[in-house]
Design a protein around this motif. Structure first.
Motif, short mmCIF file in Angstrom:
data_model
loop_
_atom_site.label_atom_id
_atom_site.label_comp_id
_atom_site.label_asym_id
_atom_site.label_seq_id
_atom_site.Cartn_x
_atom_site.Cartn_y
_atom_site.Cartn_z
N ARG A 115 -87.28 4.62 -13.01
CA ARG A 115 -87.26 5.21 -14.35
C ARG A 115 -88.27 6.35 -14.46
N GLN A 120 -83.90 13.07 -15.16
CA GLN A 120 -83.12 12.93 -16.38
C GLN A 120 -82.42 11.56 -16.33
N ARG A 121 -82.69 10.72 -17.34
CA ARG A 121 -82.11 9.38 -17.33
C ARG A 121 -80.80 9.28 -18.12
N ASP A 122 -80.55 10.23 -19.00
CA ASP A 122 -79.32 10.22 -19.78
C ASP A 122 -78.19 10.83 -18.95
N ASP A 124 -75.35 11.84 -19.68
CA ASP A 124 -74.65 12.94 -20.34
C ASP A 124 -75.41 14.26 -20.23
N ARG A 125 -76.67 14.22 -19.81
CA ARG A 125 -77.49 15.43 -19.76
C ARG A 125 -77.87 15.84 -18.34
N SER A 147 -71.60 8.66 -16.93
CA SER A 147 -71.17 9.23 -18.20
C SER A 147 -69.68 9.03 -18.40
N ARG A 149 -67.80 11.00 -19.64
CA ARG A 149 -67.13 12.28 -19.43
C ARG A 149 -66.56 12.42 -18.02
N PRO A 163 -69.33 3.09 -18.90
CA PRO A 163 -70.27 4.11 -19.34
C PRO A 163 -71.65 3.50 -19.63
N VAL A 164 -72.70 4.22 -19.27
CA VAL A 164 -74.07 3.76 -19.51
C VAL A 164 -74.87 4.88 -20.16
N ARG A 165 -75.98 4.51 -20.73
CA ARG A 165 -76.87 5.49 -21.34
C ARG A 165 -78.15 5.68 -20.54
N ASP A 166 -78.32 4.89 -19.49
CA ASP A 166 -79.57 4.92 -18.74
C ASP A 166 -79.27 4.88 -17.24
#
Length: 317
Positions: A115, A120-122, A124-125, A147, A149, A163-166
């Motif tokens: 971590r 970048q952990r997101d 989507d970014r 993501s 996407r 899908p995950v956020r982290d």
């Protein structure tokens, strides 16, 4: 035309991935998609987030036994786990003995290390899409983490898009070596090391929309025949043999080019070998570079080309 770099598992051998990426940087090449299994998911997430090979090499130098093995058991509890494991393996139930934990180490320290070092952990970014592959311990499905996407909307049977956020959690799940680390729970699923279902995540790269898939296969210890002694080594070698057969099939089906750094046996505590492993990755990538450039210049989807057997490169040591 989109091309993907699929980075395989291999624990500490994953330092060779850094060498491969450094050669791509020097050649001005950047994949459109990264996929990774186990340690490959870590390198993929770092590269996709914008980390350079030099950054990853510095992070690799920080690794230590304390980070990888945050086991909470003392010698007595480990002895108990060994005894209880024997009973569980034989199918013998005992009300007098507590069940063993799901892994020797919880992996919390490793996840925190991941971590802190991901740029970048997101998901989507990220600069480039990245997918970490894990295995669902209950269903046996390959679970693609990343993501929404880039994940396939309608994956084939035995493949799940989650899908995950982290990305740190996704990498930790993909790196959950059975018996060593406790499985990681995400989205209600009990996830273990992706090498169980996808040793080199080439299928994930195809499902993410890659027209060309370049794989980095770190090999397995059974490539170096030797006498096997001890329960743990017998178990590990058994898994290696099964994984090797699965890997060969998936590479043949989905990879256009396979880079194979020449690596022998590497143990989880061989941190002193990291610089050498990086150089072996560089040597293999340099040897594969002409074939890669030719492939990218004249690429067309493997499905249109009749999915020919993958070309191999990079056996120089």
């Amino acid at each position: 035309m989109r091309w993907a770099l699929a980075l395989g598992g291999g624990a500490l051998k994953g330092a060779a991935h850094i060498g491969v990426i450094s050669v791509l940087e020097e050649a001005g090449l950047e994949p459109d998609i990264y996929t990774g299994t186990s340690v490959g998911s870590l390198v993929a997430a770092m590269a996709a987030g914008g980390a350079r090979a030099a950054d990853m090499a510095r992070h690799a130098a920080d690794l230590s036994t304390e980070i990888l093995f945050d086991a909470r058991q003392n010698a007595l509890s480990l002895a108990y786990i060994g005894t209880r494991t024997m009973f569980e393996a034989l199918g013998v139930e005992s009300r007098l003995l507590r069940p063993t934990p799901n892994g020797i180490a919880p992996g919390l320290r490793l996840e925190e290390w991941i971590r802190e070092r991901l740029p970048q952990r997101d998901p989507d970014r990220l600069r480039r899409p990245a997918i970490a592959v894990a295995a669902d311990l209950q269903s046996g499905a390959a679970v693609l983490l990343g993501s929404a996407r880039v994940l396939p909307v309608a994956p084939p049977p035995a493949v799940v898009s989650l899908p995950v956020r982290d990305m740190a959690a996704a990498v930790r799940a993909s790196s959950s070596i059975p018996w060593l680390y406790a499985p990681k729970r995400i989205g209600g699923r009990m996830l273990v090391d992706g090498a169980v279902v996808s040793p080199v995540p080439v299928q994930a790269a195809r499902l993410a929309g890659a027209d060309v898939v370049v794989a980095v296969d770190l090999g397995y210890d059974n490539d170096q025949p030797q006498e096997v002694r001890g329960i743990a080594r017998v178990l590990n070698r058994t898994l290696d043999v099964a994984t090797r057969r699965l890997c060969e099939l998936q590479l043949k089906l989905y990879a256009d080019l396979v880079i194979r750094p020449e690596i022998g046996r590497v143990d989880l505590t061989d941190f002193h070998l990291i610089p050498e492993l990086i150089e072996r990755g560089r040597a293999a990538a340099r040897q594969a570079l002409p074939a890669l450039l030719a492939l990218l210049e004249g690429a067309r989807p493997a499905a249109e080309a009749g999915a020919p057997p993958a070309e191999e490169a990079g056996t120089a040591g």
